[in-house]
Scaffold this motif. Structure first.
Motif: not given
Length: 123
Positions: A40-46, A89-90, A101-102
């Motif tokens: 997922g995007l959030m986990q990847t950005m973290a 924001g996410l 967004i993803t």
């Protein structure tokens, strides 16, 4: 003069940001879509943020900043460039917006993968 298409805008942004990139940046750009698909995007950005803290991981930080910069331009009312504001924001986004967004992140990364390989070398 006609306005550039979204694909042209993505290509231009990826070309500009890939200047001076290193092999590690290129390799990470190639791997990131798979990470997003799996985690997922959030986990990847973290993950990028956590890895980008050290000196040897400047490519993690730069790619994360480059991607957040693009996404904050495309979704100005939803996400910001700053890491914490981006993540908030996410977290607050409705499911459809989060998905949009993803999808945009994946589309930009397709260009970044190609531009980074072209500029950094892909032996």
């Amino acid at each position: 003069m006609a306005k550039p298409t979204l694909e042209q805008q993505r290509a231009k942004d990826a070309w500009r940001k890939s200047g001076g990139c290193c092999r590690e940046y290129m390799t990470l750009a190639k791997a990131l879509p798979g990470l997003i698909m799996n985690s997922g995007l959030m986990q990847t950005m973290a993950f990028l943020h956590q890895k980008g803290g050290g000196k040897s991981s400047n490519h993690h930080r730069k790619l994360a900043e480059d991607l957040r910069s693009w996404l904050s331009e495309r979704f100005p009312g939803e996400v910001k460039e700053d890491f914490e504001e981006f993540m908030y924001g996410l977290m607050k986004a409705d499911p459809r917006t989060y998905q949009d967004i993803t999808v945009e992140a994946m589309a930009w990364l397709r260009w970044m993968r190609q531009m980074a390989a072209a500029r950094c070398g892909d032996d």
